[in-house]
Design a protein around this motif. Sequence first.
Motif, PDB file in Angstrom:
ATOM      1  N   ASP A  16       0.834  -1.193   0.000  1.00 31.06           N
ATOM      2  CA  ASP A  16       0.000   0.000   0.000  1.00 31.06           C
ATOM      3  C   ASP A  16       0.873   1.249   0.000  1.00 31.06           C
ATOM      4  OD1 ASP A  16      -2.353  -1.397  -0.013  1.00 31.06           O
ATOM      5  OD2 ASP A  16      -2.627  -1.325   2.164  1.00 31.06           O
ATOM      6  N   ILE A  17       0.440   2.255  -0.734  1.00 35.80           N
ATOM      7  CA  ILE A  17       1.155   3.529  -0.819  1.00 35.80           C
ATOM      8  C   ILE A  17       0.163   4.650  -0.537  1.00 35.80           C
ATOM      9  CG2 ILE A  17       2.046   5.172  -2.524  1.00 35.80           C
ATOM     10  CD1 ILE A  17       4.260   3.514  -1.538  1.00 35.80           C
ATOM     11  N   GLU A  18       0.649   5.675   0.165  1.00 36.77           N
ATOM     12  CA  GLU A  18      -0.179   6.837   0.484  1.00 36.77           C
ATOM     13  C   GLU A  18       0.423   8.090  -0.138  1.00 36.77           C
ATOM     14  OE1 GLU A  18      -1.832   6.271   4.851  1.00 36.77           O
ATOM     15  OE2 GLU A  18       0.145   5.344   4.642  1.00 36.77           O
ATOM     16  N   MET A  19      -0.446   9.054  -0.433  1.00 38.90           N
ATOM     17  CA  MET A  19       0.001  10.299  -1.056  1.00 38.90           C
ATOM     18  C   MET A  19      -0.979  11.412  -0.705  1.00 38.90           C
ATOM     19  SD  MET A  19       0.887  11.072  -5.101  1.00 38.90           S
ATOM     20  CE  MET A  19      -0.770  10.781  -5.722  1.00 38.90           C
ATOM     21  N   LEU A  20      -0.454  12.603  -0.460  1.00 44.17           N
ATOM     22  CA  LEU A  20      -1.276  13.794  -0.295  1.00 44.17           C
ATOM     23  C   LEU A  20      -1.143  14.654  -1.550  1.00 44.17           C
ATOM     24  CD1 LEU A  20      -0.668  14.924   3.406  1.00 44.17           C
ATOM     25  CD2 LEU A  20      -2.735  13.903   2.446  1.00 44.17           C
ATOM     26  N   VAL A  21      -2.253  15.245  -1.969  1.00 45.09           N
ATOM     27  CA  VAL A  21      -2.264  16.141  -3.119  1.00 45.09           C
ATOM     28  C   VAL A  21      -2.834  17.482  -2.670  1.00 45.09           C
ATOM     29  CG1 VAL A  21      -3.078  16.525  -5.472  1.00 45.09           C
ATOM     30  CG2 VAL A  21      -2.609  14.183  -4.679  1.00 45.09           C
ATOM     31  N   THR A  35      14.915  12.143   4.372  1.00 42.96           N
ATOM     32  CA  THR A  35      15.449  10.799   4.620  1.00 42.96           C
ATOM     33  C   THR A  35      14.411   9.775   5.065  1.00 42.96           C
ATOM     34  OG1 THR A  35      17.618  11.686   5.154  1.00 42.96           O
ATOM     35  CG2 THR A  35      17.111   9.493   5.991  1.00 42.96           C
ATOM     36  N   SER A  36      13.847   9.990   6.247  1.00 36.86           N
ATOM     37  CA  SER A  36      12.884   9.028   6.788  1.00 36.86           C
ATOM     38  C   SER A  36      11.483   9.620   6.832  1.00 36.86           C
ATOM     39  CB  SER A  36      13.315   8.583   8.192  1.00 36.86           C
ATOM     40  OG  SER A  36      13.511   9.701   9.031  1.00 36.86           O
ATOM     41  N   GLY A  37      11.283  10.664   6.070  1.00 36.09           N
ATOM     42  CA  GLY A  37       9.996  11.355   6.075  1.00 36.09           C
ATOM     43  C   GLY A  37       8.925  10.587   5.323  1.00 36.09           C
ATOM     44  N   ARG A  38       7.684  10.817   5.740  1.00 33.19           N
ATOM     45  CA  ARG A  38       6.543  10.188   5.099  1.00 33.19           C
ATOM     46  C   ARG A  38       5.860  11.193   4.176  1.00 33.19           C
ATOM     47  NH1 ARG A  38       4.100   5.991   7.547  1.00 33.19           N
ATOM     48  NH2 ARG A  38       3.086   5.806   5.497  1.00 33.19           N
ATOM     49  N   TYR A  39       4.777  10.762   3.578  1.00 33.99           N
ATOM     50  CA  TYR A  39       4.075  11.585   2.595  1.00 33.99           C
ATOM     51  C   TYR A  39       3.515  12.869   3.202  1.00 33.99           C
ATOM     52  CZ  TYR A  39      -0.102   9.614   4.761  1.00 33.99           C
ATOM     53  OH  TYR A  39      -1.059   9.251   5.672  1.00 33.99           O
ATOM     54  N   TYR A  40       3.330  12.903   4.526  1.00 32.33           N
ATOM     55  CA  TYR A  40       2.762  14.077   5.198  1.00 32.33           C
ATOM     56  C   TYR A  40       3.835  15.012   5.771  1.00 32.33           C
ATOM     57  CZ  TYR A  40       3.431  10.546   8.838  1.00 32.33           C
ATOM     58  OH  TYR A  40       3.963   9.549   9.624  1.00 32.33           O
ATOM     59  N   GLU A  41       5.109  14.659   5.615  1.00 34.19           N
ATOM     60  CA  GLU A  41       6.180  15.425   6.257  1.00 34.19           C
ATOM     61  C   GLU A  41       6.222  16.881   5.796  1.00 34.19           C
ATOM     62  OE1 GLU A  41      10.968  14.916   7.006  1.00 34.19           O
ATOM     63  OE2 GLU A  41      10.180  14.732   4.978  1.00 34.19           O
TER      64      GLU A  41
END
Length: 234
Positions: A16-21, A35-41
């Motif tokens: 599963d992959i997540e993304m914000l637009v 580096t270790s950031g997620r899609y919401y960083e």
Amino acid sequence: MKEEYHKWYSPTLSKDIEMLVFGHAGYPVILFPTTSGRYYECKDFKLIDSVKWFLDEGLVQIFCPDSINELSWYNKNIHPAERVKNHIWYDKFILDEVVNPICHEKGLAKVAVAGPSFGGYQAANFAFKHPEKVSHMFSMSGAFDIKSFMDGYYDDNVFFNNPMDFLPGSNHPDLWNMKIVLGVGEWDICLESNQKLAKILSDKNIPFWYDERKWAEHDWPIWRQMFPHYLSKL
């Protein structure tokens, strides 16, 4: 400011992959996390807020996909050859499941890519590997040599995902059409890396803007200044 959350099963990555637009219209910008950031960083650290005007005006639409750095470059539990292979799958994911669908939906041939810190590497590596898909590359305090993640291991996969190695020999004509910005701080830990990439670009006569900010360190405050400045160049 419009914000949408997307989650889907990636057939490329088998997870599963997540993304914000962010934004309702405008030129597409793929924004990679650190580096270790997620899609919401980039939202959490107010990088999105710094460009709110461009989003509200419908000038740009920003796509923040998740990273898999913990499975690739930063995964010390697997062999370095597997680390780079996992990144190659991520590169294919960005191309096939993010960039190509966006281009198709918007009727465009290219997108812009950007990122701070390790996101700057992601943006540069993708742009220089796929210049036919990238119109603008905005790196903010990026580092561009990933050999330090390989524990001394080296093969063709490492070479072709290491911009410092493959870019000098690349002659794709779209490299000379790309709008490239290398942003870095005077006191940045990645200053030398940006200077080296700037020399490679200069030696190839590829146009770019080297933006060294005085009295600036490797951190979010300078990136929040850089990003709106760079988007204004779109």
